[in-house]
Design a protein around this motif. Structure first.
Motif, short mmCIF file in Angstrom:
data_model
loop_
_atom_site.label_atom_id
_atom_site.label_comp_id
_atom_site.label_asym_id
_atom_site.label_seq_id
_atom_site.Cartn_x
_atom_site.Cartn_y
_atom_site.Cartn_z
N GLN A 321 45.22 49.73 52.09
CA GLN A 321 44.56 48.47 52.44
C GLN A 321 43.05 48.56 52.22
O GLN A 321 42.42 47.59 51.78
N LYS A 322 42.46 49.73 52.49
CA LYS A 322 41.04 49.93 52.22
C LYS A 322 40.77 49.85 50.72
O LYS A 322 39.78 49.26 50.28
N MET A 323 41.67 50.45 49.94
CA MET A 323 41.52 50.43 48.50
C MET A 323 41.64 49.00 47.97
O MET A 323 40.91 48.60 47.05
N ILE A 324 42.55 48.21 48.55
CA ILE A 324 42.73 46.82 48.13
C ILE A 324 41.48 46.00 48.44
O ILE A 324 41.08 45.13 47.66
N SER A 325 40.84 46.30 49.57
CA SER A 325 39.62 45.56 49.93
C SER A 325 38.50 45.80 48.92
O SER A 325 37.61 44.97 48.74
N GLN A 326 38.57 46.95 48.22
CA GLN A 326 37.56 47.27 47.23
C GLN A 326 37.96 46.77 45.84
O GLN A 326 37.11 46.48 45.00
N SER A 327 39.28 46.70 45.60
CA SER A 327 39.77 46.22 44.31
C SER A 327 41.12 45.54 44.53
O SER A 327 42.10 46.20 44.87
N GLU A 328 41.16 44.25 44.34
CA GLU A 328 42.37 43.46 44.59
C GLU A 328 43.54 43.95 43.75
O GLU A 328 44.71 43.85 44.15
#
Length: 381
Positions: A321-328
């Protein structure tokens, strides 16, 4: 130092071409170190000595190179493990050298057999710990190998020191790690080559003043495919076999754009899955059959390097989820929603779903735990 290396090369190449016994090879290697200034007469070169470890154990390294400390006492600096010149180095032999290094509390070790390798132990480096010593210099027994001169420069007695070797090892390790990160980043880029290349083209054209809508329209008419020309020269026998299983029945991806429809089973052909679903089902099955398993334990089985250290095979959902917040785009790279796996302690994990060219590595990793077969294997019978 070139003269020293040519002299050492002459000695070692003779031993290799004549396939001398290990005992003779050791004697000649001792002569090589004498060329560099190490001497038995002053205890800076010790061979086959018995070193007590504790009250009942001992070790007997082939060679230990020693240097005088500030008080004039010779102390061990480098452990040397020697094998026959026609030897093919195995993990067990590396572990023997590593054992000598750690029993003697040395950060450096030399393996000398069919080649020369300098190993560096970074286990005390809290910022970047590595489980086992790593090779930081490899010298092939060739007169043209420039690393031979580097070896001579490092291990000439008069200028050799722990600080000098340490500095070389750290620089070498840093270069290796940077190169590894570069390959990993390129590999990640190539996984989504079409999307990434089109984004680069779009950004370039936007800076030149073209309208974004028209750029998208034109790029939508283009298909982009990237094929790697790099082939690893040495692959473990097991990996080669498993790669053949995964690719033997499909068109060569370098010459055809045919989609690989091969499906795989781990329950003897009862159920078949495409590559990405196969990985997911394997991990679900492993979790279900290992009640009480923690994320850390699961990650030791499905270790990140099967894919790469950043993306891994399994990730905590919170990390994804943290990674998604940085790159959709990351949300398309993991199984989410109904495919999220919950461990006994409540930890939720997501499984990587990008398995194109990396699938053979996954097959190699589960070999011995699961027996994987493809639908083509059964069709061929």
């Amino acid at each position: 130092m070139k003269g020293n290396w040519l002299e050492i090369y002459d000695i070692l190449s003779y031993c290799i071409s004549n396939e001398v016994m290990e005992s003779i090879y050791q004697r000649e290697i001792e002569n090589c170190f004498k060329i560099l200034g190490w001497r038995k007469t002053n205890n800076t070169l010790q061979s086959q000595i018995t070193i007590p470890i504790g009250s009942n154990n001992f070790i007997r390294p082939d060679i230990v190179l020693q240097k005088e400390n500030d008080s004039g006492t010779c102390v061990p600096l480098i452990a040397v493990e020697i094998k026959r010149p026609d030897n093919i180095k195995r993990e067990r032999q590396e572990l023997q050298l590593f054992s000598y290094m750690r029993q003697l509390r040395l950060n450096f070790g030399l393996y000398i057999g069919e080649k020369i390798q300098l190993f560096y132990d970074t286990q005390d480096n809290k910022e970047n710990p590595i489980a086992n010593p790593v090779p930081v210099l490899t010298v092939n027994i060739k007169d043209t190998d420039n690393n031979g001169e580097i070896f001579c420069e490092l291990f000439t007695y008069s200028s050799c020191s722990a600080d000098r070797i340490e500095s070389f090892c750290k620089d070498s390790l840093k270069r290796k790690q940077e190169y590894s990160r570069l390959k990993e980043r390129i590999s990640d880029f190539v996984l989504d080559a079409e999307e990434n290349i089109k984004k680069l083209i779009k950004d370039m054209l936007l800076t030149e003043g073209f309208e974004e809508e028209r750029i998208y329209k034109e790029l939508s008419k283009i298909d982009i495919h990237v094929n790697s020309r790099t082939v690893e020269s040495k692959i473990q026998h097991t990996v080669r076999q498993l790669e053949a299983t995964a690719t033997n029945h499909i068109a060569d991806s370098n010459s055809s754009q045919t989609r690989d429809t091969t499906r795989f089973s781990f329950d003897g052909g009862i159920h078949y899955y495409n590559k990405r679903k196969f990985v997911l089902e394997i991990i679900k099955h492993y979790v279900n059959t290992h009640s009480g398993i923690t994320f850390e334990e699961l990650e030791k089985v499905f270790y990140p390097e099967i894919f790469n250290r950043n993306r891994g095979v399994v990730k905590r959902l919170t990390d994804v989820q943290k990674m998604i917040s940085q790159s959709e785009d990351v949300k398309n790279r993991y199984f989410l929603d109904s495919d999220i796996i919950t461990l006994f302690d409540g930890t939720q994990i997501a499984v990587n779903n990008q398995w194109g060219t990396r699938f053979p590595k996954f097959l190699a990793a589960i070999n011995g735990i699961y027996t994987a077969v493809s639908n083509n294997d059964y069709k061929a019978k």
